[in-house]
Design a protein around this motif. Structure first.
Motif, PDB file in Angstrom:
ATOM      1  N   PHE A  94      51.218  56.295  26.103  1.00  0.00           N
ATOM      2  CA  PHE A  94      52.427  55.779  26.728  1.00  0.00           C
ATOM      3  C   PHE A  94      52.038  54.763  27.783  1.00  0.00           C
ATOM      4  N   ASP A  95      52.567  53.555  27.660  1.00  0.00           N
ATOM      5  CA  ASP A  95      52.302  52.491  28.616  1.00  0.00           C
ATOM      6  C   ASP A  95      53.424  52.529  29.644  1.00  0.00           C
ATOM      7  N   GLN A  96      53.094  52.921  30.868  1.00  0.00           N
ATOM      8  CA  GLN A  96      54.122  53.098  31.890  1.00  0.00           C
ATOM      9  C   GLN A  96      54.729  51.778  32.353  1.00  0.00           C
ATOM     10  N   THR A  97      54.009  50.688  32.194  1.00  0.00           N
ATOM     11  CA  THR A  97      54.566  49.388  32.554  1.00  0.00           C
ATOM     12  C   THR A  97      55.641  48.970  31.552  1.00  0.00           C
ATOM     13  N   ARG A  98      55.316  49.101  30.276  1.00  0.00           N
ATOM     14  CA  ARG A  98      56.273  48.724  29.217  1.00  0.00           C
ATOM     15  C   ARG A  98      57.318  49.804  28.957  1.00  0.00           C
ATOM     16  N   ARG A  99      57.017  51.036  29.406  1.00  0.00           N
ATOM     17  CA  ARG A  99      57.877  52.205  29.164  1.00  0.00           C
ATOM     18  C   ARG A  99      58.005  52.500  27.666  1.00  0.00           C
ATOM     19  N   LYS A 100      56.891  52.298  26.931  1.00  0.00           N
ATOM     20  CA  LYS A 100      56.852  52.519  25.488  1.00  0.00           C
ATOM     21  C   LYS A 100      55.467  53.016  25.107  1.00  0.00           C
ATOM     22  N   PHE A 101      55.398  53.664  23.953  1.00  0.00           N
ATOM     23  CA  PHE A 101      54.097  54.024  23.409  1.00  0.00           C
ATOM     24  C   PHE A 101      53.470  52.789  22.767  1.00  0.00           C
TER      25      PHE A 101
END
Length: 160
Positions: A94-101
């Protein structure tokens, strides 16, 4: 700290190579199924990197199905009484910057998924890494990155 861990990772990579982890070709990739060592997700990323490989990305239905078939054929199937011996890290995170996996190894957002029913659930608010084989061959689950799992490394095969 990383400086002190590097010799350990190199040693583990050497041991794994000597123990003959399972190697399989999947399309244009060679996969190394590391089932002699269990590491937390960051350690698995580094282990693969030390061999000029990346964690496996089952980013298409075909790739996910092929690895699932391979695991089934060789008997790497989930056996609840054995615990997590048949669960493998993927490069999903999970990429917390993009808020997506995303697939960490290739930087792409998920366009294909094979989540176990009800997943991802971010159960304790800190399940950011993706494992496959939890409860069902080929299915994905989000879990804590600090758990120790087997993993699959991959690299592109050079073609002439």
């Amino acid at each position: 700290m990383l400086k002190t861990l590097l010799p350990l990772f190199l040693l583990l990579a050497h041991i794994a190579a000597q123990d003959q982890d399972t190697s399989v070709v999947l399309g244009l990739s060679r996969l190394l199924i590391v089932d002699k060592v269990k590491l937390a997700w960051p350690g698995a990323v580094q282990y693969c990197a030390n061999m000029n490989m990346t964690l496996f990305s089952p980013n298409t239905a075909a790739r996910n199905e092929k690895i699932s078939q391979f695991f089934t054929e060789i008997g790497y199937v989930d056996k609840p009484s054995i615990g997590n011996d048949f669960i493998y890290w993927t490069s999903g995170k999970f990429d917390q910057t993009r808020r997506k996996f995303i697939w960490h190894s290739i930087g792409e957002e998920f366009s294909y998924t094979n989540w176990l029913a009800g997943m991802p659930d971010n159960w304790r608010g800190d399940e950011f890494c993706v494992e496959m084989g939890f409860r069902e061959v080929g299915k994905w689950n989000d879990t804590r990155c600090k758990h120790f799992r087997h993993f699959i490394c991959e690299h592109l095969i050079e073609t002439l």
